[in-house]
Design a protein around this motif. Structure first.
Motif, PDB file in Angstrom:
ATOM      1  N   SER A 287       0.849  -1.188   0.000  1.00  0.00           N
ATOM      2  CA  SER A 287       0.000   0.000   0.000  1.00  0.00           C
ATOM      3  C   SER A 287       0.888   1.243   0.000  1.00  0.00           C
ATOM      4  O   SER A 287       1.782   1.383   0.835  1.00  0.00           O
ATOM      5  CB  SER A 287      -0.903   0.000   1.235  1.00  0.00           C
ATOM      6  OG  SER A 287      -1.686   1.177   1.276  1.00  0.00           O
ATOM      7  N   LYS A 288       0.650   2.142  -0.945  1.00  0.00           N
ATOM      8  CA  LYS A 288       1.453   3.353  -1.067  1.00  0.00           C
ATOM      9  C   LYS A 288       0.914   4.458  -0.156  1.00  0.00           C
ATOM     10  O   LYS A 288      -0.300   4.632  -0.031  1.00  0.00           O
ATOM     11  CB  LYS A 288       1.469   3.836  -2.521  1.00  0.00           C
ATOM     12  CG  LYS A 288       2.086   2.845  -3.497  1.00  0.00           C
ATOM     13  CD  LYS A 288       3.567   2.635  -3.226  1.00  0.00           C
ATOM     14  CE  LYS A 288       4.194   1.738  -4.269  1.00  0.00           C
ATOM     15  NZ  LYS A 288       5.635   1.494  -3.995  1.00  0.00           N
ATOM     16  N   SER A 289       1.828   5.193   0.453  1.00  0.00           N
ATOM     17  CA  SER A 289       1.429   6.315   1.299  1.00  0.00           C
ATOM     18  C   SER A 289       0.757   7.398   0.453  1.00  0.00           C
ATOM     19  O   SER A 289       1.197   7.699  -0.655  1.00  0.00           O
ATOM     20  CB  SER A 289       2.649   6.892   2.018  1.00  0.00           C
ATOM     21  OG  SER A 289       2.290   8.066   2.722  1.00  0.00           O
ATOM     22  N   GLN A 290      -0.307   7.989   1.000  1.00  0.00           N
ATOM     23  CA  GLN A 290      -1.033   9.041   0.299  1.00  0.00           C
ATOM     24  C   GLN A 290      -0.593  10.436   0.735  1.00  0.00           C
ATOM     25  O   GLN A 290      -1.153  11.431   0.274  1.00  0.00           O
ATOM     26  CB  GLN A 290      -2.545   8.880   0.546  1.00  0.00           C
ATOM     27  CG  GLN A 290      -3.106   7.531   0.116  1.00  0.00           C
ATOM     28  CD  GLN A 290      -2.909   7.263  -1.365  1.00  0.00           C
ATOM     29  OE1 GLN A 290      -3.203   8.115  -2.199  1.00  0.00           O
ATOM     30  NE2 GLN A 290      -2.408   6.081  -1.686  1.00  0.00           N
ATOM     31  N   THR A 291       0.388  10.509   1.636  1.00  0.00           N
ATOM     32  CA  THR A 291       0.842  11.812   2.128  1.00  0.00           C
ATOM     33  C   THR A 291       2.078  12.271   1.365  1.00  0.00           C
ATOM     34  O   THR A 291       2.867  11.450   0.890  1.00  0.00           O
ATOM     35  CB  THR A 291       1.166  11.730   3.626  1.00  0.00           C
ATOM     36  OG1 THR A 291       2.209  10.754   3.814  1.00  0.00           O
ATOM     37  CG2 THR A 291      -0.056  11.317   4.429  1.00  0.00           C
ATOM     38  N   PRO A 292       2.286  13.591   1.236  1.00  0.00           N
ATOM     39  CA  PRO A 292       3.445  14.103   0.480  1.00  0.00           C
ATOM     40  C   PRO A 292       4.776  13.821   1.164  1.00  0.00           C
ATOM     41  O   PRO A 292       5.810  13.737   0.513  1.00  0.00           O
ATOM     42  CB  PRO A 292       3.172  15.604   0.373  1.00  0.00           C
ATOM     43  CG  PRO A 292       2.254  15.897   1.506  1.00  0.00           C
ATOM     44  CD  PRO A 292       1.419  14.677   1.704  1.00  0.00           C
ATOM     45  N   ASP A 298       4.581   7.330  10.749  1.00  0.00           N
ATOM     46  CA  ASP A 298       3.995   6.744   9.545  1.00  0.00           C
ATOM     47  C   ASP A 298       4.641   5.396   9.230  1.00  0.00           C
ATOM     48  O   ASP A 298       3.975   4.438   8.859  1.00  0.00           O
ATOM     49  CB  ASP A 298       4.163   7.686   8.350  1.00  0.00           C
ATOM     50  CG  ASP A 298       3.372   8.972   8.491  1.00  0.00           C
ATOM     51  OD1 ASP A 298       2.311   8.952   9.135  1.00  0.00           O
ATOM     52  OD2 ASP A 298       3.833  10.006   7.959  1.00  0.00           O
TER      53      ASP A 298
END
Length: 332
Positions: A287-292, A298
């Protein structure tokens, strides 16, 4: 003794971590029925951040069994969860299979719910510690009797893996053949309570550079073959399928496609719901992080939850298998 204490403590700590859980279902099937979209099976119960594989269940779907691995393949255990009072219990190590010096994995509950098969390297002879055999526990009134190793007609001097049974009690499994350097897909019919001499399935099913953990449908109508090193693969190992007709002929294996296969590279354990309408399968998607940006917190969250790069168990409706059957081609 210290090793056993440390392992037990580690398991308690890991399972006490807080994980997100879905709303509790009214019946166990509510959480175990696949749709047309890919879904994780019971996040927080089955999928928790462990390397997780090999899901099986009782016919009423109220008991789930699955494998976890820790430290590569140094520790391997079979866990279970029960559906009680409208919710799933926290997973526990299967009590009869909790010896840290041995490995236990690949559980399979028979279609009548009376037998639990699995594989283990548990041996009385320490020189055979690397040899995996198929074992079984029979059901008594409310739980499982003591483990028994299957007879020598099944268990050879080589390793046997991944028992899978249709409704008539035939056992399908994979046998390591060191002479040819690959795994062979085998079966043994059960006649009058006795396993018959092992058959090696046709050569055209032995696809790729190797193959692992073949899974038979409950009605014996198809075989799922995780195979490694084929040119049409989406990753290192993909799920392929062969259909069986009324003359016991097998179709040429075909890739099961992007619904189930990916570039994750670890797709080699599948099973089916008791009614055959849902497929459960292992994959190590991330699952890829959605935060910049990303923080240490995290990273901790990613590490202790599913889709962190370790294997998870997903589910899908098996309708797409009917579409694959229309493309089945049988060798001349």
């Amino acid at each position: 003794m210290n090793r056993l204490f440390n392992l037990s403590f580690m398991l308690i700590v890991l399972f006490s971590c807080t994980h997100p859980t879905a709303n509790q279902p009214d019946t166990p099937a509510d959480d175990l029925t696949g749709s047309d979209s890919l879904q994780l099976v019971l996040p927080g119960i089955i999928n928790t951040g462990f390397y997780t594989r090999d899901l099986t269940m009782t016919p009423d779907q109220k008991e789930l069994y699955f494998s976890v691995q820790i430290g590569g393949f140094n520790y391997a255990y079979i866990l279970y969860s029960k559906f009680e009072q409208g919710k799933w219990t926290s997973p526990e190590v299967l009590e009869a299979l909790n010896k840290p010096q041995f490995k236990y994995l690949e559980p399979y509950v028979s279609s009548n719910g009376k037998q639990l098969f699995y594989v283990s390297n548990e041996q009385t002879d320490s020189s055979q510690i690397n040899n995996m055999d198929i074992w079984v526990m029979n059901r008594n009134s409310d739980w499982w009797d003591a483990p028994q190793k299957l007879p020598a007609v099944i268990n050879s001097e080589h390793s046997e893996f991944f028992p899978s049974l249709p409704q008539d009690g035939t056992i399908y499994f994979t046998r390591e053949d060191q002479q040819v350097g690959r795994n062979l897909i085998c079966r043994s019919r059960l006649i009058n309570g006795e396993y018959q001499p092992v058959e090696i399935l046709p050569e055209h099913l032995h696809i790729g550079r190797d193959r692992y953990n073949a899974t038979i449908a409950p009605d014996e109508s198809f075989l799922i073959i995780p195979a490694y090193g084929l040119p049409d693969s989406y990753g290192r190992t993909d799920y392929y399928i062969s259909f069986r007709n009324e003359r016991d002929q097998w179709s040429v294996p075909q890739n099961m496609g992007p619904k189930i296969n990916s570039n994750s590279g670890e797709e080699y354990s599948a099973s089916l719901s008791p009614d055959g309408n849902t497929i459960y399968f292992m994959s190590s998607k991330v699952s890829k992080s959605q935060t910049p940006t990303i923080s240490y917190k995290d990273l901790q969250e990613i590490y202790t939850n599913p889709e962190n790069g370790k294997a998870n168990i997903y589910m899908l409706n098996t309708q797409f298998i009917s579409e694959l059957k229309q493309k089945a081609q049988y060798p001349q």
